[in-house]
Structure formats: structure tokens, C-alpha cells
Design an enzyme around this catalytic site. Structure first.
Site, PDB file in Angstrom:
ATOM      1  N   CYS A   2      37.403  39.193  -6.256  1.00 30.97           N
ATOM      2  CA  CYS A   2      36.963  39.455  -4.885  1.00 30.97           C
ATOM      3  C   CYS A   2      37.511  38.394  -3.926  1.00 30.97           C
ATOM      4  O   CYS A   2      37.760  37.257  -4.315  1.00 30.97           O
ATOM      5  CB  CYS A   2      35.450  39.507  -4.760  1.00 30.97           C
ATOM      6  SG  CYS A   2      34.672  40.774  -5.763  1.00 30.97           S
ATOM      7  N   ARG A  27      43.219  39.669  -5.165  1.00 32.20           N
ATOM      8  CA  ARG A  27      41.949  39.337  -5.800  1.00 32.20           C
ATOM      9  C   ARG A  27      41.090  40.569  -6.061  1.00 32.20           C
ATOM     10  O   ARG A  27      40.025  40.469  -6.668  1.00 32.20           O
ATOM     11  CB  ARG A  27      41.166  38.353  -4.918  1.00 32.20           C
ATOM     12  CG  ARG A  27      41.890  37.051  -4.655  1.00 32.20           C
ATOM     13  CD  ARG A  27      41.054  36.117  -3.810  1.00 32.20           C
ATOM     14  NE  ARG A  27      39.904  35.631  -4.543  1.00 32.20           N
ATOM     15  CZ  ARG A  27      39.893  34.577  -5.350  1.00 32.20           C
ATOM     16  NH1 ARG A  27      41.003  33.886  -5.529  1.00 32.20           N
ATOM     17  NH2 ARG A  27      38.806  34.208  -5.977  1.00 32.20           N
ATOM     18  N   TRP A  77      36.654  43.489  -6.053  1.00 39.02           N
ATOM     19  CA  TRP A  77      36.978  43.916  -7.409  1.00 39.02           C
ATOM     20  C   TRP A  77      35.638  44.200  -8.068  1.00 39.02           C
ATOM     21  O   TRP A  77      34.824  43.295  -8.265  1.00 39.02           O
ATOM     22  CB  TRP A  77      37.738  42.822  -8.169  1.00 39.02           C
ATOM     23  CG  TRP A  77      38.214  43.263  -9.520  1.00 39.02           C
ATOM     24  CD1 TRP A  77      39.343  43.984  -9.818  1.00 39.02           C
ATOM     25  CD2 TRP A  77      37.569  43.013 -10.778  1.00 39.02           C
ATOM     26  NE1 TRP A  77      39.437  44.191 -11.162  1.00 39.02           N
ATOM     27  CE2 TRP A  77      38.362  43.610 -11.778  1.00 39.02           C
ATOM     28  CE3 TRP A  77      36.390  42.361 -11.148  1.00 39.02           C
ATOM     29  CZ2 TRP A  77      38.031  43.568 -13.130  1.00 39.02           C
ATOM     30  CZ3 TRP A  77      36.052  42.310 -12.494  1.00 39.02           C
ATOM     31  CH2 TRP A  77      36.864  42.898 -13.473  1.00 39.02           C
ATOM     32  N   ASN A 103      31.513  36.350  -3.748  1.00 41.26           N
ATOM     33  CA  ASN A 103      32.448  36.402  -4.871  1.00 41.26           C
ATOM     34  C   ASN A 103      31.771  35.738  -6.057  1.00 41.26           C
ATOM     35  O   ASN A 103      31.246  34.626  -5.928  1.00 41.26           O
ATOM     36  CB  ASN A 103      33.750  35.661  -4.524  1.00 41.26           C
ATOM     37  CG  ASN A 103      34.686  35.552  -5.710  1.00 41.26           C
ATOM     38  OD1 ASN A 103      34.695  36.401  -6.593  1.00 41.26           O
ATOM     39  ND2 ASN A 103      35.481  34.501  -5.742  1.00 41.26           N
ATOM     40  N   GLY A 104      31.767  36.413  -7.208  1.00 39.47           N
ATOM     41  CA  GLY A 104      31.125  35.849  -8.392  1.00 39.47           C
ATOM     42  C   GLY A 104      30.208  36.856  -9.044  1.00 39.47           C
ATOM     43  O   GLY A 104      30.229  38.056  -8.738  1.00 39.47           O
ATOM     44  N   GLU A 488      53.938  39.780 -24.174  1.00 43.56           N
ATOM     45  CA  GLU A 488      54.006  39.692 -22.715  1.00 43.56           C
ATOM     46  C   GLU A 488      54.770  40.873 -22.121  1.00 43.56           C
ATOM     47  O   GLU A 488      54.380  41.414 -21.082  1.00 43.56           O
ATOM     48  CB  GLU A 488      54.659  38.366 -22.304  1.00 43.56           C
ATOM     49  CG  GLU A 488      54.851  38.177 -20.811  1.00 43.56           C
ATOM     50  CD  GLU A 488      53.559  38.177 -20.009  1.00 43.56           C
ATOM     51  OE1 GLU A 488      53.643  38.295 -18.773  1.00 43.56           O
ATOM     52  OE2 GLU A 488      52.468  38.072 -20.601  1.00 43.56           O
ATOM     53  N   LYS A 492      53.192  43.494 -19.462  1.00 47.11           N
ATOM     54  CA  LYS A 492      53.763  43.793 -18.152  1.00 47.11           C
ATOM     55  C   LYS A 492      53.908  45.304 -17.954  1.00 47.11           C
ATOM     56  O   LYS A 492      53.614  45.833 -16.888  1.00 47.11           O
ATOM     57  CB  LYS A 492      55.129  43.122 -17.997  1.00 47.11           C
ATOM     58  CG  LYS A 492      55.068  41.660 -17.674  1.00 47.11           C
ATOM     59  CD  LYS A 492      54.472  41.406 -16.292  1.00 47.11           C
ATOM     60  CE  LYS A 492      53.791  40.059 -16.218  1.00 47.11           C
ATOM     61  NZ  LYS A 492      52.501  39.982 -16.880  1.00 47.11           N
ATOM     62  N   GLU A 495      50.461  46.958 -17.557  1.00 46.80           N
ATOM     63  CA  GLU A 495      49.800  46.521 -16.322  1.00 46.80           C
ATOM     64  C   GLU A 495      50.237  47.341 -15.112  1.00 46.80           C
ATOM     65  O   GLU A 495      49.401  47.740 -14.302  1.00 46.80           O
ATOM     66  CB  GLU A 495      50.144  45.043 -16.031  1.00 46.80           C
ATOM     67  CG  GLU A 495      49.270  44.033 -16.710  1.00 46.80           C
ATOM     68  CD  GLU A 495      49.644  42.617 -16.308  1.00 46.80           C
ATOM     69  OE1 GLU A 495      48.731  41.817 -16.086  1.00 46.80           O
ATOM     70  OE2 GLU A 495      50.850  42.301 -16.216  1.00 46.80           O
ATOM     71  N   HIS A 511      52.825  47.287 -41.742  1.00 45.29           N
ATOM     72  CA  HIS A 511      51.443  47.153 -42.216  1.00 45.29           C
ATOM     73  C   HIS A 511      50.483  47.959 -41.349  1.00 45.29           C
ATOM     74  O   HIS A 511      49.384  47.506 -41.025  1.00 45.29           O
ATOM     75  CB  HIS A 511      51.034  45.677 -42.245  1.00 45.29           C
ATOM     76  CG  HIS A 511      51.822  44.867 -43.238  1.00 45.29           C
ATOM     77  ND1 HIS A 511      51.670  44.986 -44.600  1.00 45.29           N
ATOM     78  CD2 HIS A 511      52.802  43.936 -43.057  1.00 45.29           C
ATOM     79  CE1 HIS A 511      52.498  44.171 -45.216  1.00 45.29           C
ATOM     80  NE2 HIS A 511      53.190  43.516 -44.302  1.00 45.29           N
ATOM     81  N   LYS A 610      44.267  39.303  -9.543  1.00 47.47           N
ATOM     82  CA  LYS A 610      45.094  38.187 -10.001  1.00 47.47           C
ATOM     83  C   LYS A 610      44.267  36.977 -10.416  1.00 47.47           C
ATOM     84  O   LYS A 610      44.512  36.359 -11.443  1.00 47.47           O
ATOM     85  CB  LYS A 610      46.079  37.787  -8.915  1.00 47.47           C
ATOM     86  CG  LYS A 610      47.115  36.798  -9.410  1.00 47.47           C
ATOM     87  CD  LYS A 610      48.275  36.692  -8.457  1.00 47.47           C
ATOM     88  CE  LYS A 610      49.442  36.005  -9.100  1.00 47.47           C
ATOM     89  NZ  LYS A 610      50.039  36.773 -10.177  1.00 47.47           N
TER      90      LYS A 610
END
Length: 615
Positions: A2, A27, A77, A103-104, A488, A492, A495, A511, A610
Site C-alpha cells: 500500500c 506498492r 494492495w 499501510n500495514g 529467477e 520473471k 510474474e 525425479h 514491489k
């Protein structure tokens, strides 16, 4: 997550709030809202979805917007409750006197809600934030003072919060409070600002006060008063902001992500500047505060991080164990904080975070500091909470990264970990690997030009991206030091394109995951020269035998083996050790062009933010 913005001064508040929120969209962007103070009247406007929806509403309210010189804003968010207009901030109380953005996460909101309902509070949303609004309003009824009401309410709240509140009966001020969530006060002339992060206010002021946990501030257009948890007025510590407004411009690129991929060559130069002067000189890390003797006493290294930073830590493990000869554990911060961990004064703890505000990593760092471990923080934000917890701070100098998907900050973290590994090797005066260290240093110095060679010729990557954009699943494989880049690269892709991508150690393919392979499953293999080249090639043979579409990302392949692959992306030559810093650029570009071809919102992928400031 947020984003919070606040303004008090003589300018049109709504313009500054919307500008600030547009620079805080990384955010969160599920919903947004503003509250505008006009004398003793507060007008609240909210919208679900992207910020443009709120902007369209405000266009129809110009008569109200033009009058207001005080306001608070929020971009969300979602944590508690769906991303609806009803759940969007700002929130208010039954009498509509107090308005709040937050925010939180309030951990005890259910208990507080029950108590407030007994006092007559009626709730209109599913959020934990509305509980705080009712609680502060209830305390205001007893104190008739917004500062005192905020102080009393904060003592009853468990969890993390950055609050920004206005009240009809105190129309000349904004009151803020902070605990385990970022909040800064921008200092101006005849005006002041409040924000979650620098980008929201950098075009208006270069001076700021960073609130510490348990501090509460009262902001008017001409004054800023900060009180600690004992209600003691403390001196204002004004700091100069390290960024320029141009850092939040696309500079002609279609997306911030593409711009930030292209910036990586300069990022490498910035990280190396003053630290690695030439291949025949020792690495200089003045920010690392342990002595030679203390370094030789390190028995264990623990790397703690989340997401992309966790993947950087995994590569760090390879180079630190190889050159520093110290055992390294890498653990996701969210797991570290909920188990019994072993650390002591001979443990070096490395916390990695782009924002320096990652809640899980902050909690983990606080936990390990209690064990008397030396804490090194690798972050892109030297002004962050984690940076202030550091015993040694290694700022990565990547500049503001706007796109939610991390690219240049990952590169900067990798280079910082390479430098740290070389530094520890040289401080321990190990003779083994002397030639290899010299080669690695030279390759680090040459890395910017190799990155530029990749980003300046992307036609083959774009062709392959278009070819594979219709596939619903993807597998990335690699071995050794390149394995974390398989993780990674897959991250990406999923995402920003929402393609189900998974990274595996190539040796683990047989496996279980090999059951997934057929002609509808592309497999991307990172295949660099070195100790595991033949093994990865063998794993590629296994995948091809199951009719998988095979893409090779390689710095060398023999002609007889090239026919195994459906497509090949060639990268510049380099040693096995430097490989991850080269091939990651290709993986970033491939993910970008697939998402861009599919028409996805590259910089603001759904459900993500982010700066992850909640656990």
C-alpha cells in the site's frame, strides 16, 4: 504494501495527491482514494481498480478539488477484504469526523472490532483499517485532541502500521504514526508532505524526516512536531533525499521494466565504482565493518531474503562457499522467523532486499541481531529500515526501480555478493583460487559491455518470445551456480505474463517433473561452459526424448549438439562463475517480450506489489 500520500500547504492538494499516488503504484494498485479537507468539511473519493478510475472521478469534482489545500491519499494492495470501492481507503468513523489511511496489518483487529461494536461502532467494510479509524475516533471523543487520540490508539494496536489522519475539528493539521511500516515527512517552505516512499514527493522537495518506530508526528503547513513513545517532543532530523525526479521517468522506453533492463550495464559500473579498480588490485569494501581477525573467526554465513533477492542469495552461496570457504545457509525470511534458528557472534548474517522494507526480512534481521551476529544488509535503499538495522551496509546503487518485477536490483545484488566473496577471500589471505579470482575481477569489469551487447541486439529473443507466447506452461532448468537463475527466470515469466513457469535443477527433472513433458511443454535450459555442461546437455537429451520444445541459452555449443534444440539464444562468453550475471539479462528480456506480446501490464502485474511491507 500500500502507498500513502499526504499534503498540507497552499497548493491544490488533489493534484499533489494524485501525482504522489501515481509514483506509488508499485506498492499496490487494487484500489485508491483521497480525502480532501475544505475548512471543516472532508470529502472522500474512492475507486476500485487502477488509479485512472479515481482520476476520472476527480475530474467531475473540480469545484471541490480546487478549494482543498489539505488532503491524504492511498493506493491499496488488498490484505483484508476484496479490492472494492467499499474496502478502499480512506476510511472514516460513524460520525465522519475522522478520516484515515493506513499501510500495514493490524493483527488484533478482530478483538478491537468487537470492543468497538459494543461502544456503538458500525462497520462498513471488511478491512482492518476501518477498525483503526473507529478506535482513533473513540479515543478522540475522550481527549478532544488528535495527537493524544493517535497516541492512545497506537498503544492498543498490535501489528504494523503507518497511519495518516485528519479530523474536522482540527482542520489545520495532519497526524501520522509509524510502527514497522515505512513513512517519511517531506519538508517544504510553507508546505509539508507525507509519503510511504521518496518517489511520491521527490519532484516537490529534496528534504525529508524519516519517522522511526513508535513515533507520532503532527504536521501543519509551517511546522513539524515529532513525539516519541514517551510523548517527548524530539528534535527534527532532516535528511537530503538521494534521488532525482528523472529517475521515475520512462525516458522514451515503452515500460519501466525495459528501461531498467537496459540500465543494468550502468548499474554494474556504479556498484563496482570505488570498490574494484582493476583485476590486479584488492576489492575495497569500506562499508564492511569486521576486522581481518573477526573475518577469520566467521564460522557460518546465513543469507536471509525473499523472492528475487532470495535467488540472488542462492548464487551468493556458491561464490561465498567457493572463495571464502565458509558454509552458507540461504533461507526465505518468511520461514526463518518461524523456527528455532542457530546463530551466534561467529555467524555473519546477510539480509538482502531491494526496498529494505520487506517485513519478513526485517523481522528475521531483528531476530538474528539478538544472537549477537554481525548483520550485513544489501539493499537498493540506503534510507530504509533494514539499512538502519545494519552493522555493515552494502548499498547496491541501482537507483529507483519502478517496475514491480525486479531486474536491475537483482543484477546489483549479484555484483555486491561477488564483491563480498572476493573481499572475504582476500581478507582471509587464501592462496587457492588466486588465478580464478583475478579472472573473475576482470570479468566483472568487462560485464557492462557484455550486457550492452545483449540489450542492443534482441531480435532473436523477440522472435522466440513471439513463438512461445501461446504456451500455458514453461520449465526452466540449469545446474550449479546457474540453477538459481532457472528459478529467477521462471519467476520473471510467471510474474508478468501469468504463464505457469517452474524452475528446476536439471538433475531433478527425472525425479518427477519429467512426467509433465510433451510437445506442449517448452523447456529452457541454461547451458554454459564449465563443470556441469555435459550433465545439463544430457538432461536436455532426456527432455527432447519426451518431445519437449527445447530452448538453449548458451555461451557455447558444439555444432553436433545444436540440432538438439528448437531454438538457441547465444550469450557472450564468460566463466562458469560470472555466467549468472550474463544469462539473467536474456531471461529478463524473454519474459518481458512474451508479456509485452501478450499485451500484459508489464510494470504492474496483477496481485503484486514491489515493497512487501506485510508478513
Amino acid at each position: 504494501m500500500c502507498g500513502i500520500i499526504g499534503y498540507i500547504g497552499d497548493k491544490t492538494a488533489s493534484d499533489i495527491l494524485i501525482s504522489g499516488l501515481s509514483h506509488l503504484e508499485y506498492r499496490g494498485y487494487d484500489s485508491s482514494g483521497v480525502a480532501l479537507m475544505n475548512n471543516e468539511e472532508v470529502n472522500v473519493f474512492k475507486a476500485s481498480g487502477k488509479l485512472i478510475n479515481l482520476i476520472e472521478i476527480l475530474k467531475t469534482k473540480q469545484n471541490i478539488c480546487a478549494k482543498s489545500k489539505i488532503g491524504i491519499g492511498h493506493i491499496r494492495w488488498a490484505t483484508h477484504g476484496l479490492p472494492t470501492t467499499q474496502n478502499a481507503h480512506p476510511h472514516t468513523c460513524n460520525c465522519k469526523n475522522l478520516t484515515l489511511v493506513h499501510n500495514g496489518i493490524i493483527e488484533n483487529y478482530q478483538e478491537l472490532k468487537k470492543e468497538l461494536e459494543k461502544q456503538g461502532a458500525v462497520f462498513a467494510s471488511q478491512t482492518d483499517t476501518e477498525v483503526a479509524a473507529h478506535l482513533i475516533a473513540y479515543e478522540y471523543g475522550k481527549t478532544k485532541n488528535l495527537l493524544n487520540a493517535m497516541q492512545n490508539a497506537a498503544k492498543k494496536i498490535k501489528g504494523a502500521f503507518a497511519f495518516c489522519a485528519i479530523h474536522k475539528e482540527e482542520p489545520d493539521r495532519i497526524v501520522v504514526a509509524k510502527r514497522n511500516a515505512p513513512l517519511i515527512i517531506g519538508v517544504g517552505q510553507g508546505e509539508n508532505f507525507i509519503a510511504s516512499d521518496i518517489p511520491a514527493i521527490i519532484e516537490y522537495t529534496k528534504k525529508a524526516i524519516y519517522l522511526s518506530d513508535y513515533q507520532i508526528g503532527v504536521i501543519t503547513k509551517d511546522s513539524i512536531e515529532i513525539y516519541d513513545e514517551k510523548n517527548t517532543l524530539i528534535p527534527n532530523k532532516i535528511e537530503y533525499l538521494p534521488f532525482e525526479a528523472v529517475a521515475i521517468s520512462k525516458m522514451g522506453y515503452k515500460h519501466f521494466m525495459l528501461k531498467e533492463i537496459h540500465e543494468q550495464s550502468d548499474v554494474v559500473r556504479n556498484v563496482l565504482a570505488g570498490k574494484l579498480l582493476s583485476a590486479d588490485k584488492k576489492v575495497v569494501l569500506d562499508e564492511f565493518k569486521l576486522t581481518k581477525k573477526e573475518i577469520k573467526n566467521i564460522k557460518r554465513i546465513q543469507i536471509i531474503a525473499c523472492g528475487t533477492s532470495y535467488h540472488a542469495g542462492l548464487i551468493g552461496k556458491y561464490v561465498l562457499e567457493k572463495f571464502a570457504k565458509i558454509p552458507v545457509d540461504v533461507e526465505a525470511s518468511s520461514e526463518y522467523i518461524y523456527r528455532d534458528t542457530i546463530a551466534d557472534k561467529n555467524t555473519l548474517a546477510i539480509g538482502i532486499s531491494q526496498s529494505g522494507e520487506t517485513a519478513d526480512t526485517i523481522t528475521a534481521i531483528k531476530q538474528i541481531k539478538q544472537d549477537n551476529s554481525h548483520v550485513v544488509i544489501i539493499t537498493n535503499r540506503a534510507d530504509s529500515t533494514m539499512a538502519r538495522l545494519a552493522d555493515s551496509l552494502l548499498p547496491v546503487s541501482a537507483g529507483i526501480e519502478v517496475s514491480v518485477a525486479a531486474t536491475k536490483s537483482y543484477m546489483a545484488q549479484l555484483i555486491s555478493l561477488y564483491l563480498l566473496a572476493i573481499y572475504l577471500y582476500e581478507q582471509k589471505e587464501v592462496e587457492q583460487y588466486k588465478k580464478e579470482i583475478a579472472t573473475l575481477k576482470q570479468e566483472l569489469l568487462e560485464l557492462p559491455s557484455k550486457i550492452e551487447a545483449i540489450v542492443e541486439n534482441t531480435s532473436n529473443i523477440q522472435r522466440i518470445a513471439k513463438k512461445y507466447s501461446s504456451y500455458k506452461d514453461f520449465i526452466f532448468i540449469a545446474r550449479g551456480i546457474n540453477y538459481p537463475n532457472a528459478l529467477e527466470g521462471a519467476l520473471k515469466l510467471k510474474e508478468i505474463s501469468y504463464i505457469n513457469a517452474t524452475g528446476y535443477s536439471a538433475g531433478e527433472l527425472k525425479h518427477g517433473p519429467i512426467a509433465m513433458l510433451d510437445n506442449n511443454m517448452p523447456v529452457l535450459a541454461i547451458l554454459n561452459t564449465g563443470s556441469v555442461y555435459d550433465k545439463v546437455l544430457s538432461n536436455c537429451e532426456e527432455a527432447k526424448a519426451r518431445q519437449a520444445k527445447l530452448i538453449g541459452v548458451t555461451n557455447y555449443i558444439e555444432e553436433k549438439d545444436a540440432s538438439l534444440f528448437d531454438d538457441i539464444i547465444t550469450i557472450p562468453l564468460g566463466s562458469e562463475t560470472i555466467g549468472p550475471a550474463i544469462n539473467i539479462v536474456v531471461l529478463q528480456l524473454l519474459a518481458y517480450y512474451i508479456a509485452e506480446y501478450l499485451g500484459k501490464d508489464v510494470d504492474q502485474p496483477r496481485n503484486l506489489a514491489k515493497s512487501v511491507t506485510v508478513e
